[in-house]
Scaffold this active site. Structure first.
Site, PDB file in Angstrom:
ATOM      1  N   SER A   1     -15.172 -30.624  44.481  1.00 55.71           N
ATOM      2  CA  SER A   1     -14.180 -31.426  45.588  1.00 55.71           C
ATOM      3  C   SER A   1     -15.399 -31.214  46.505  1.00 55.71           C
ATOM      4  O   SER A   1     -15.811 -29.880  46.837  1.00 55.71           O
ATOM      5  CB  SER A   1     -13.007 -30.996  46.305  1.00 55.71           C
ATOM      6  OG  SER A   1     -12.967 -32.371  47.505  1.00 55.71           O
TER       7      SER A   1
ATOM      8  N   TYR B   1      -5.777 -26.362  48.393  1.00 54.92           N
ATOM      9  CA  TYR B   1      -6.217 -27.257  47.154  1.00 54.92           C
ATOM     10  C   TYR B   1      -7.469 -27.136  47.095  1.00 54.92           C
ATOM     11  O   TYR B   1      -8.627 -26.962  45.743  1.00 54.92           O
ATOM     12  CB  TYR B   1      -6.054 -28.606  47.424  1.00 54.92           C
ATOM     13  CG  TYR B   1      -6.854 -29.688  46.476  1.00 54.92           C
ATOM     14  CD1 TYR B   1      -5.979 -30.390  45.168  1.00 54.92           C
ATOM     15  CD2 TYR B   1      -7.639 -30.256  47.723  1.00 54.92           C
ATOM     16  CE1 TYR B   1      -7.552 -31.313  44.644  1.00 54.92           C
ATOM     17  CE2 TYR B   1      -8.405 -31.507  46.741  1.00 54.92           C
ATOM     18  CZ  TYR B   1      -8.462 -32.063  45.448  1.00 54.92           C
ATOM     19  OH  TYR B   1      -8.894 -32.900  45.401  1.00 54.92           O
TER      20      TYR B   1
ATOM     21  N   LYS C   1     -10.956 -25.665  44.153  1.00 54.96           N
ATOM     22  CA  LYS C   1     -12.124 -26.002  44.413  1.00 54.96           C
ATOM     23  C   LYS C   1     -13.153 -25.647  44.766  1.00 54.96           C
ATOM     24  O   LYS C   1     -14.400 -25.673  44.193  1.00 54.96           O
ATOM     25  CB  LYS C   1     -12.268 -27.369  45.596  1.00 54.96           C
ATOM     26  CG  LYS C   1     -10.622 -29.089  44.659  1.00 54.96           C
ATOM     27  CD  LYS C   1     -11.658 -28.959  43.458  1.00 54.96           C
ATOM     28  CE  LYS C   1     -10.681 -30.073  42.972  1.00 54.96           C
ATOM     29  NZ  LYS C   1     -10.948 -30.913  41.369  1.00 54.96           N
TER      30      LYS C   1
HETATM   31  N1  LIG Z   1     -10.135 -39.051  44.804  1.00 51.71           N
HETATM   32  C1  LIG Z   1     -10.793 -38.480  45.558  1.00 51.71           C
HETATM   33  O1  LIG Z   1     -11.054 -38.681  46.790  1.00 51.71           O
HETATM   34  C2  LIG Z   1     -11.094 -36.801  45.387  1.00 51.71           C
HETATM   35  C3  LIG Z   1     -12.233 -36.095  45.927  1.00 51.71           C
HETATM   36  C4  LIG Z   1     -12.432 -34.981  45.462  1.00 51.71           C
HETATM   37  C5  LIG Z   1     -12.470 -34.667  44.347  1.00 51.71           C
HETATM   38  N2  LIG Z   1     -11.375 -35.170  43.635  1.00 51.71           N
HETATM   39  C6  LIG Z   1     -11.020 -34.847  42.141  1.00 51.71           C
HETATM   40  O2  LIG Z   1     -11.618 -35.594  41.145  1.00 51.71           O
HETATM   41  C7  LIG Z   1     -10.388 -35.134  39.845  1.00 51.71           C
HETATM   42  C8  LIG Z   1     -10.116 -36.811  40.080  1.00 51.71           C
HETATM   43  O3  LIG Z   1      -9.215 -37.644  40.881  1.00 51.71           O
HETATM   44  P1  LIG Z   1      -8.560 -38.843  40.933  1.00 51.71           P
HETATM   45  O4  LIG Z   1      -8.976 -39.111  42.167  1.00 51.71           O
HETATM   46  O5  LIG Z   1      -9.374 -39.718  39.680  1.00 51.71           O
HETATM   47  O6  LIG Z   1      -6.956 -39.010  40.497  1.00 51.71           O
HETATM   48  P2  LIG Z   1      -6.112 -39.987  40.280  1.00 51.71           P
HETATM   49  O7  LIG Z   1      -6.348 -41.188  39.908  1.00 51.71           O
HETATM   50  O8  LIG Z   1      -4.828 -39.361  40.865  1.00 51.71           O
HETATM   51  O9  LIG Z   1      -5.881 -39.614  38.044  1.00 51.71           O
HETATM   52  C9  LIG Z   1      -5.846 -38.454  38.169  1.00 51.71           C
HETATM   53  C10 LIG Z   1      -5.882 -38.402  35.770  1.00 51.71           C
HETATM   54  O10 LIG Z   1      -5.068 -36.507  36.146  1.00 51.71           O
HETATM   55  C11 LIG Z   1      -4.243 -36.921  35.063  1.00 51.71           C
HETATM   56  N3  LIG Z   1      -3.829 -35.633  35.353  1.00 51.71           N
HETATM   57  C12 LIG Z   1      -2.937 -35.189  36.860  1.00 51.71           C
HETATM   58  N4  LIG Z   1      -2.260 -33.698  36.452  1.00 51.71           N
HETATM   59  C13 LIG Z   1      -2.860 -33.640  35.722  1.00 51.71           C
HETATM   60  C14 LIG Z   1      -2.744 -32.410  34.653  1.00 51.71           C
HETATM   61  N5  LIG Z   1      -2.130 -31.264  34.805  1.00 51.71           N
HETATM   62  N6  LIG Z   1      -2.974 -32.622  33.049  1.00 51.71           N
HETATM   63  C15 LIG Z   1      -3.471 -33.514  32.734  1.00 51.71           C
HETATM   64  N7  LIG Z   1      -4.212 -34.787  33.329  1.00 51.71           N
HETATM   65  C16 LIG Z   1      -3.612 -34.641  34.619  1.00 51.71           C
HETATM   66  C17 LIG Z   1      -3.579 -38.044  35.535  1.00 51.71           C
HETATM   67  O11 LIG Z   1      -2.806 -38.492  34.285  1.00 51.71           O
HETATM   68  P3  LIG Z   1      -1.466 -38.119  34.011  1.00 51.71           P
HETATM   69  O12 LIG Z   1      -0.946 -38.864  35.482  1.00 51.71           O
HETATM   70  O13 LIG Z   1      -0.951 -38.859  33.304  1.00 51.71           O
HETATM   71  O14 LIG Z   1      -1.516 -36.919  34.550  1.00 51.71           O
HETATM   72  C18 LIG Z   1      -5.298 -38.833  35.698  1.00 51.71           C
HETATM   73  O15 LIG Z   1      -5.014 -39.747  34.242  1.00 51.71           O
HETATM   74  C19 LIG Z   1      -9.663 -34.264  40.867  1.00 51.71           C
HETATM   75  O16 LIG Z   1     -10.204 -33.282  40.418  1.00 51.71           O
HETATM   76  C20 LIG Z   1      -9.420 -34.596  42.234  1.00 51.71           C
HETATM   77  O17 LIG Z   1      -9.875 -32.855  42.601  1.00 51.71           O
HETATM   78  C21 LIG Z   1     -10.719 -36.475  43.824  1.00 51.71           C
END
Ligand SMILES: NC(=O)c1ccc[n+]([C@@H]2O[C@H](COP(=O)([O-])OP(=O)(O)OC[C@H]3O[C@@H](n4cnc5c(N)ncnc54)[C@H](OP(=O)(O)O)[C@@H]3O)[C@@H](O)[C@H]2O)c1
Length: 256
Positions: A145, A158, A162
């Protein structure tokens, strides 16, 4: 020939959001896909969505928690039985159970955050390395991130995990080369469920400040991950692509 033709990619957190966006981009580029997440329902829906989309690759969905090393081993073992190879690993799943000051953070939530975000990256990389990559090579893409580069009033811990992912990306690039390339993506705000609380109520305010005047999409991250997983980035390892619409290319507001 497509850039990931016949390759097999394992994507943690692949049932929605960024993970699903990456899965779509990889399948459209010729890959077979393994999506892992905790909930079977979400995985089943995501698999159906992937199969309806662009590409011809098979899709395997595996219930596995990214923070449980033996589930990483089992998911990779299932992948080997089903596809016989693991060319690409995307460490994408993360958790953020705590918002607030570092000194108020309790140990159980600290341990959960480290376990999934930090140790998960090691456990899944180890499983892929032993099963396939140490002998045949491969690529690892870590979804960190932009928070790993900055200070934030709410999600400092968090973000610290990262930041650790960004350093471990360089460390693993050193340890696993030349067989395996390891790179990271540091996204800014992407419009997913995880970040809904950040963007939903104030998207116009957030976008007005960004040089590129829009928030990120899962397609943006999918395209960057495809570049890092493919031969197009073949002389690149240990690096992080910052994908933030220019959020870190703003002047420091000394008078704010
Ligand atoms: N969205 C943003 O703005 C943003 C910015 C910077 C970085 N990120 C990073 O991008 C990545 C994905 O985020 P996202 O925004 O796509 O999140 P999201 O929409 O909440 O999706 C999260 C995914 O991860 C799964 N998950 C959650 N906890 C898990 C665990 N302990 N083990 C296995 N699967 C798990 C969820 O499915 P289940 O609930 O079924 O497990 C879902 O498939 C993360 O690493 C996050 O830190 C996101």
């Amino acid at each position: 020939m497509k850039v990931l033709d016949g390759q097999v990619a394992v994507i943690t957190g692949g049932s929605r959001g960024i993970g699903l966006g990456i899965a779509k981009a990889f399948r459209a580029a010729g890959a077979h896909i393994v999506i892992a997440a905790r909930k079977a329902d979400g995985l089943r829906d995501a698999r159906a969505e992937l199969l309806r989309g662009e590409g011809t690759g098979d899709v395997l969905d595996v219930v596995a928690n990214a923070g449980e090393p033996e589930q990483a081993e089992r998911c990779v073992a299932d992948t080997m039985v089903h596809f016989g190879r693991v060319d690409v690993l995307v460490n994408n799943a993360a958790t953020n159970p705590y918002m607030g000051d570092l000194l108020e953070l309790d140990l159980p939530r600290a341990e959960k955050t480290v376990r999934v975000n930090q140790y998960g990256m090691i456990a899944w990389s180890r499983a892929a390395w032993h099963a396939w990559m140490s002998e045949h090579g491969g690529t690892i893409v870590n979804i960190a991130s932009v928070g790993g580069l900055i200070v934030d009033p709410q999600i400092g811990y968090y973000n610290a995990t990262k930041a650790a992912m960004l350093l471990m990306t360089r460390q693993l690039a050193y340890e696993l080369g030349p067989k395996v390339r390891v790179n990271a993506i540091a996204p800014g705000v992407i419009k997913t469920e995880l970040a809904r609380a950040v963007w939903e109520a104030r998207e116009p305010v957030l976008t007005a400040k960004l040089p590129l005047r829009r928030l990120g999409t899962t397609e943006d991250v999918g395209n960057a991950a495809l570049f890092l997983a493919s031969e197009a980035s073949s002389w690149m390892t240990g690096q992080a692509l910052v994908l933030d619409g220019g959020a870190t290319a703003l002047p420091i507001a000394v008078d704010a």
